[in-house]
Design a protein around this motif. Structure first.
Motif, PDB file in Angstrom:
ATOM      1  N   SER A   1       0.806  -1.225   0.000  1.00  0.00           N
ATOM      2  CA  SER A   1       0.000   0.000   0.000  1.00  0.00           C
ATOM      3  C   SER A   1       0.840   1.277   0.000  1.00  0.00           C
ATOM      4  O   SER A   1       0.318   2.345  -0.308  1.00  0.00           O
ATOM      5  CB  SER A   1      -0.964   0.004   1.182  1.00  0.00           C
ATOM      6  N   THR A   2       2.122   1.176   0.297  1.00  0.00           N
ATOM      7  CA  THR A   2       2.986   2.356   0.279  1.00  0.00           C
ATOM      8  C   THR A   2       3.481   2.660  -1.133  1.00  0.00           C
ATOM      9  O   THR A   2       3.388   3.797  -1.602  1.00  0.00           O
ATOM     10  CB  THR A   2       4.202   2.150   1.211  1.00  0.00           C
ATOM     11  N   ASP A   3       3.991   1.656  -1.808  1.00  0.00           N
ATOM     12  CA  ASP A   3       4.588   1.856  -3.136  1.00  0.00           C
ATOM     13  C   ASP A   3       3.596   1.738  -4.282  1.00  0.00           C
ATOM     14  O   ASP A   3       3.870   2.227  -5.377  1.00  0.00           O
ATOM     15  CB  ASP A   3       5.708   0.830  -3.359  1.00  0.00           C
ATOM     16  N   HIS A   4       2.485   1.091  -4.055  1.00  0.00           N
ATOM     17  CA  HIS A   4       1.530   0.807  -5.135  1.00  0.00           C
ATOM     18  C   HIS A   4       0.153   1.342  -4.766  1.00  0.00           C
ATOM     19  O   HIS A   4      -0.693   0.617  -4.264  1.00  0.00           O
ATOM     20  CB  HIS A   4       1.466  -0.694  -5.403  1.00  0.00           C
ATOM     21  N   THR A   5      -0.046   2.619  -5.030  1.00  0.00           N
ATOM     22  CA  THR A   5      -1.343   3.213  -4.723  1.00  0.00           C
ATOM     23  C   THR A   5      -2.264   3.084  -5.930  1.00  0.00           C
ATOM     24  O   THR A   5      -1.819   2.946  -7.073  1.00  0.00           O
ATOM     25  CB  THR A   5      -1.217   4.701  -4.343  1.00  0.00           C
ATOM     26  N   TRP A   6      -3.548   3.128  -5.639  1.00  0.00           N
ATOM     27  CA  TRP A   6      -4.552   3.014  -6.691  1.00  0.00           C
ATOM     28  C   TRP A   6      -4.442   4.183  -7.667  1.00  0.00           C
ATOM     29  O   TRP A   6      -4.429   3.994  -8.879  1.00  0.00           O
ATOM     30  CB  TRP A   6      -5.948   2.945  -6.056  1.00  0.00           C
ATOM     31  N   ASN A   7      -4.343   5.395  -7.138  1.00  0.00           N
ATOM     32  CA  ASN A   7      -4.291   6.571  -8.009  1.00  0.00           C
ATOM     33  C   ASN A   7      -3.041   6.590  -8.878  1.00  0.00           C
ATOM     34  O   ASN A   7      -3.104   6.991 -10.043  1.00  0.00           O
ATOM     35  CB  ASN A   7      -4.393   7.857  -7.183  1.00  0.00           C
ATOM     36  N   THR A   8      -1.909   6.148  -8.339  1.00  0.00           N
ATOM     37  CA  THR A   8      -0.690   6.078  -9.146  1.00  0.00           C
ATOM     38  C   THR A   8      -0.853   5.034 -10.250  1.00  0.00           C
ATOM     39  O   THR A   8      -0.447   5.270 -11.393  1.00  0.00           O
ATOM     40  CB  THR A   8       0.526   5.750  -8.262  1.00  0.00           C
ATOM     41  N   GLY A   9      -1.426   3.899  -9.923  1.00  0.00           N
ATOM     42  CA  GLY A   9      -1.672   2.871 -10.936  1.00  0.00           C
ATOM     43  C   GLY A   9      -2.560   3.382 -12.061  1.00  0.00           C
ATOM     44  O   GLY A   9      -2.282   3.162 -13.242  1.00  0.00           O
ATOM     45  N   ILE A  10      -3.645   4.082 -11.689  1.00  0.00           N
ATOM     46  CA  ILE A  10      -4.538   4.659 -12.703  1.00  0.00           C
ATOM     47  C   ILE A  10      -3.777   5.664 -13.566  1.00  0.00           C
ATOM     48  O   ILE A  10      -3.895   5.666 -14.796  1.00  0.00           O
ATOM     49  CB  ILE A  10      -5.774   5.311 -12.051  1.00  0.00           C
ATOM     50  N   SER A  11      -2.983   6.513 -12.921  1.00  0.00           N
ATOM     51  CA  SER A  11      -2.180   7.496 -13.670  1.00  0.00           C
ATOM     52  C   SER A  11      -1.228   6.805 -14.640  1.00  0.00           C
ATOM     53  O   SER A  11      -1.032   7.275 -15.764  1.00  0.00           O
ATOM     54  CB  SER A  11      -1.386   8.388 -12.714  1.00  0.00           C
ATOM     55  N   ASN A  12      -0.631   5.691 -14.198  1.00  0.00           N
ATOM     56  CA  ASN A  12       0.284   4.947 -15.064  1.00  0.00           C
ATOM     57  C   ASN A  12      -0.443   4.337 -16.263  1.00  0.00           C
ATOM     58  O   ASN A  12       0.089   4.330 -17.375  1.00  0.00           O
ATOM     59  CB  ASN A  12       1.001   3.854 -14.271  1.00  0.00           C
TER      60      ASN A  12
END
Length: 156
Positions: free
Chosen positions: A88-99
């Motif tokens: 949950s620290t390195d792999h956030t939902w919003n970052t994944g969506i942005s990627n």
């Protein structure tokens, strides 16, 4: 750019943020998910939504790097990211969506600049051409989007 490449671009845009035939777009479905539950698994040996999302990211990045002709000397390192361990620290939902969004848009940008022969070219490190890779990526994303939507329904 040829008509087939234009069709692939149009389909990728439709899947990402348009009104695709199969229902809601990738971004519509992903944006509607509660980030507080994305690390939960519906059962022990199943994938969480975050694992599925980052699996999609991996193949989007692979496709982008192949289109950019980025030299990849260690395919084992890439393969290790395929079903990466998430936290949950390195792999956030919003970052994944942005990627997903940024990677897909970069692929579209690269396709707009590509030669008319790109679809016939062999993909580095693979035994297939870009036509197969790009069509496969779209199918892959739809498939895993369905899994994410189903897991979300189970956990909500």
């Amino acid at each position: 750019m040829n008509k087939e490449t234009e069709s692939i671009i149009s389909t990728m845009q439709e899947i990402l943020s348009g009104s695709p035939w199969f229902g809601k777009s990738v971004l519509t479905i992903l944006d509607d998910i509660n980030p507080d539950i994305v690390h939960k698994k519906p059962k022990e040996n199943a994938h969480s939504m975050i694992e599925l999302l980052y699996h999609m990211v991996t193949w989007i990045e692979f496709t982008q790097h192949r289109l950019e002709k980025v030299q990849q000397t260690d395919t084992a390192a890439f393969n290790a990211l395929d079903w990466r361990a998430t936290n949950s620290t390195d792999h956030t939902w919003n970052t994944g969506i942005s990627n997903v969004k940024a990677g897909t848009n970069k692929i579209i940008e690269l396709l707009k600049k590509a030669s008319g022969q790109l679809l016939e070219e062999k993909v580095d490190y693979r035994e297939y051409n870009f036509r197969y890779l790009l069509n496969g990526l779209m199918q892959h994303n739809i498939y895993h989007l369905g899994q994410i939507a189903y897991v979300n329904k189970l956990l909500s």
